[in-house]
Design an enzyme around this catalytic site. Structure first.
Site, PDB file in Angstrom:
ATOM      1  N   GLY A   1       0.899  -1.157  -0.123  1.00 36.49           N
ATOM      2  CA  GLY A   1      -0.072   0.062  -0.002  1.00 36.49           C
ATOM      3  C   GLY A   1       0.804   1.150  -0.087  1.00 36.49           C
ATOM      4  O   GLY A   1       1.217   1.866   1.007  1.00 36.49           O
TER       5      GLY A   1
ATOM      6  N   GLU B   1      12.594  -3.946  -3.991  1.00 39.61           N
ATOM      7  CA  GLU B   1      11.638  -3.936  -4.883  1.00 39.61           C
ATOM      8  C   GLU B   1      12.715  -3.665  -6.272  1.00 39.61           C
ATOM      9  O   GLU B   1      12.508  -4.465  -7.139  1.00 39.61           O
ATOM     10  CB  GLU B   1      10.721  -3.019  -5.001  1.00 39.61           C
ATOM     11  CG  GLU B   1       9.563  -3.034  -6.024  1.00 39.61           C
ATOM     12  CD  GLU B   1       8.516  -1.926  -6.001  1.00 39.61           C
ATOM     13  OE1 GLU B   1       8.499  -1.091  -5.239  1.00 39.61           O
ATOM     14  OE2 GLU B   1       7.672  -1.948  -6.821  1.00 39.61           O
TER      15      GLU B   1
ATOM     16  N   GLU C   1      12.610   8.254 -14.780  1.00 39.48           N
ATOM     17  CA  GLU C   1      13.178   9.556 -14.494  1.00 39.48           C
ATOM     18  C   GLU C   1      13.532   9.937 -13.016  1.00 39.48           C
ATOM     19  O   GLU C   1      14.426  10.532 -12.685  1.00 39.48           O
ATOM     20  CB  GLU C   1      11.836  10.538 -14.772  1.00 39.48           C
ATOM     21  CG  GLU C   1      11.452  10.730 -16.196  1.00 39.48           C
ATOM     22  CD  GLU C   1      10.980   9.411 -17.031  1.00 39.48           C
ATOM     23  OE1 GLU C   1      10.387   8.551 -16.296  1.00 39.48           O
ATOM     24  OE2 GLU C   1      10.906   9.362 -18.242  1.00 39.48           O
TER      25      GLU C   1
END
Lengths: 403, 356
Positions: free
Chosen positions: A137, A253, A386
């Protein structure tokens, strides 16, 4: 089921390799050979066949799906060398690691670092056994790349919080049991007003709506929190420490998205070989379309130098005992090259490579189309390209040092 | 940077210190100003040889150190950073041909002299302005070599030529039957068309059918190592410049447009280094050399091309001046991009090696 052996970290590697081989022979069912781990992904429900369940339980019981995690929390307690042996032997046998998902890749390592003893005892063992699916989340409609702008608010009610707000891009939210979330506990400080907490997805007030993507699949959800009660013991770290913990988790991640080995094996088949099946070859056995041939070679050379860079990042990190600075480029390079490959695959196959459904297309062709579309997300999520560039410029190149 | 052993680290540090202190770009400017056709400082080359750099890939019983190609690449990279003009790479490439294909007698005769710096050598393969080892017309009859070689690197300083003829590689000493026509290129280094007119030629009989390809792959990885040093230097210099130059009351480095371009170049450079080091290591390991060398040179071409152009652009007007060094890297870059395989040549070769 073989007797559970206490793994001896001093056992020599050959003995351990034999142990893994014996374990595979005794527990890995033939019918699962060369199948992927359905539970590790975010794109499928949790229905398991009896064989899948038995395999998950066998690996989970030994903690071998999370081989280097501490034994007291259900991990394997093994060395990196032993973990590598497990990888190698599983690969040889065509066996997947049935323990996966966000709990293993992101949340577990973060909780081991920041969680309390009680939290680790509660949450890590079910991850090691593959019993609990976690979702993330993080993003909100107005907090994407500017993640710290998140507004989901957790109001202090003494022994619990009341959470209100909306998360989005919740990967696998519709199948998850629990959610690790960053929420606002203080509206006066953008970064230090953020806390990291754990929310039950079946708690009253949690609503999940899958989002249909351009690829036609719904791996992501919108998640709504309407007066959701979260007990205080679900706060990880201190109140206000959420941004620090949350960023640490993102490092895990990114490592996974840029993907060393898995991505490499996925990209295994040479585009040149595929192109030879779909297109003409000349007398020399070379692709007759020389422009396409040039494009494929150009891509494959750069893809190879990316793989070499991923390998070098690992070697350097090992030698330095810290993260190598070139690790910062892996996410942006790996995702860009994967997208390029998908585009080339379409060019190679022509309209046959743009099939949406139907028996006239092979599974491989159809999967490639969905993969091409879904792959557009990889340069956006997990810190867009970016944002990666900002990070490289600031942290590696020091371009803001003299401001 | 590949993980190095202790002796490799020492070698690299020694080369870095020497290049920085004894052979900065001002030394190349002196060479250019002298205008001698061999285009390097012979005293400097003697010093380099004394430090053992000419013998890094030569076996110990022939006067070298046998440290291998990764080690040679470390030295070459440091010299590339300061654009040190020398026949070190040319001689090392030529020596590798003798190591791979020479008889015991040829090795004993030449390798010690190459390692000591007494003899300078170079490889002569191409016969036109493009690299094309499949289009060799030079031939040998009765031990005499006849043919024309185009744009031979370091030809003016060379005492010995390793020449590709139709049926293999030959050693030809300078002298009777060997004449040079200077081809002055933009990098201001030594290049010449070499005419062999019945020159005495001694064949390298060993090494098998792949000898020329094997030597060319060594030429590719060493050239790529020089290019790596150049790319690294242009990147570092450009980054420093962006951190100093102020416009609109702002240091240029704080502009996001420039930050993202530098991040892209940083990633390119990471890929180039990985590819070049892997190419050098492949030669040392003797496994997958053709493919690794092709990837190494192709990536060196791609990335140095981009970085040398961006180096000028990001420096702005000052980058266009002869007074500033960055333009030298651009000019040398294009010459080396062409050497032993342009990008299009290498992509074709990659596809051939992968059978498509």
């Amino acid at each position: 089921m073989a007797t559970q052996l206490e793994p001896d970290i001093h056992a020599d590697e050959d003995a351990f390799r034999t142990e893994v081989q014996q374990f595979l022979a005794a527990n890995f069912p033939d019918e699962l050979k060369n199948k992927g781990n359905a539970l590790a992904g975010v794109d499928g429900p949790t229905d398991e066949t009896p064989a899948q369940k038995a395999w998950r339980e066998a690996v989970g019981e030994r903690g071998w799906g999370t081989p280097t995690w501490p034994k007291q929390y259900g991990g394997g307690g093994l060395t990196k060398a032993q973990a590598k042996i497990i990888d190698q032997e599983f690969a040889k046998a065509g066996a997947y690691n049935p323990i996966g998902g966000m709990g293993v890749m992101m949340f577990g390592p973060t909780l081991l670092e920041y969680g309390s003893e009680e939290q680790k005892m509660e949450h890590i063992p079910p991850i090691c056994r593959g019993e609990i699916r976690w979702c993330q989340g993080y993003s909100e409609p107005n907090a994407g790349s500017d993640l710290a702008n998140l507004q989901t608010f957790a109001e202090d009610k003494g022994d619990h919080y009341i959470v209100n707000g909306q998360k989005t891009w919740t990967s696998g939210g519709q199948w998850a049991d629990k959610c690790f979330a960053i929420v606002r506990t203080d509206k006066s400080d953008k970064h230090r007003g953020i806390s990291f907490m754990l929310i039950d997805m079946d708690a009253p007030g949690v609503e999940v709506r899958p989002i249909t993507m351009i690829s036609g699949t719904s791996p992501f959800c919108e998640t709504f929190f309407d007066n959701v009660k979260v007990p205080k013991e679900n706060l990880v770290g201190e109140e206000g420490q959420g941004w620090t913990i949350g960023k640490r988790l993102l490092q895990h991640e990114r490592t996974n998205i840029s993907g060393g080995g898995r991505l490499a094996s996925m990209m295994g088949q040479s585009l040149g070989d595929i192109a030879k099946k779909y297109g003409e070859t000349d007398a020399a056995g070379e692709l007759a379309d020389k422009v396409l041939r040039d494009k494929i070679a150009d891509f494959e050379i750069r893809w190879n130098s990316f793989l070499l860079t991923a390998r070098r990042a690992v070697e350097e990190s090992k030698a330095q005992g810290g993260v190598s600075e070139i690790s910062s480029v892996l996410k942006k390079l790996g995702t860009k090259l994967s997208q390029e490959r998908s585009e080339l695959l379409i060019e190679i196959r022509g309209l046959q490579g743009l099939g949406w459904e139907g028996e006239e297309f092979t599974d491989g062709e159809l999967e490639a189309v969905r993969g091409w579309l879904f792959g557009k997300a990889t340069t956006i999520y997990g810190g867009s390209t970016e944002i990666q560039n900002n990070i490289i410029a600031k942290r590696v190149l020091g371009m803001l040092d003299h401001q | 940077m590949a993980v190095l052993n202790e002796e490799q680290e020492m070698l690299r540090d020694m080369a870095r210190d020497w290049a920085t202190n004894e052979s900065p770009v001002t030394e190349f400017r002196k060479v250019r100003a002298n205008g001698e056709p061999h285009a390097y400082n012979k005293d400097a080359y003697a010093t380099m040889a004394e430090m053992g750099w000419a013998g890094v890939i030569i076996p110990e019983d022939h006067g070298g150190s046998d440290f291998g190609f990764l080690s040679a690449g470390l030295v070459v990279e440091e010299l590339g950073k300061t654009l040190t003009a020398s026949p070190l790479i040319a001689t090392t490439i030529a020596a590798s041909a003798i190591v791979l294909g020479g008889s015991d007698e040829q090795k004993a005769k030449w390798l010690p002299k190459l390692a000591s710096g007494e003899t300078v050598a170079t490889l002569a393969v191409d016969e036109s302005a493009h690299h094309d080892p499949s289009a060799i017309e030079a031939s040998v009859s009765g031990g005499k070599l006849t043919g024309k070689k185009a744009f031979v690197h370091e030809a003016h300083g060379a005492d010995l030529f390793v020449v590709a003829a139709k049926d293999g590689l030959y050693l030809v000493e300078k002298g009777d039957g060997v004449s040079l026509t200077t081809r002055k290129l933009t990098d201001q280094r030594s290049h010449a068309d070499v005419n062999f007119d019945g020159a005495a030629a001694d064949k390298l009989e060993g090494g098998g059918d792949s000898l020329l390809d094997d030597v060319l792959d060594r030429a590719r990885v060493l050239t790529a190592a020089e290019m790596l040093g150049m790319a690294q230097q242009v990147f570092d210099t450009t980054l420093d410049y962006l951190k100093q130059r102020v416009q609109f009351n702002q240091v240029l480095a704080t502009f996001q447009a420039l930050q993202h371009r530098m991040a892209d170049l940083f990633a390119d450079l990471a890929q180039m280094r990985s590819a070049v080091e892997a190419g050098l290591q492949a030669v040392d390991g003797g496994f997958g050399v053709a493919r690794a060398a092709t990837i190494a040179k192709a990536e060196a071409n791609r990335v140095l091309h981009t970085i040398s152009n961006q180096g000028i652009q990001l420096h702005g007007g000052i980058g266009m001046t002869d007074e500033y060094d960055v333009g030298f890297y651009l000019k040398r870059a294009r010459v080396l991009e062409s050497a032993w395989g342009s990008s299009s040549y290498l992509k074709d070769r990659y596809a051939k090696l992968a059978s498509y």
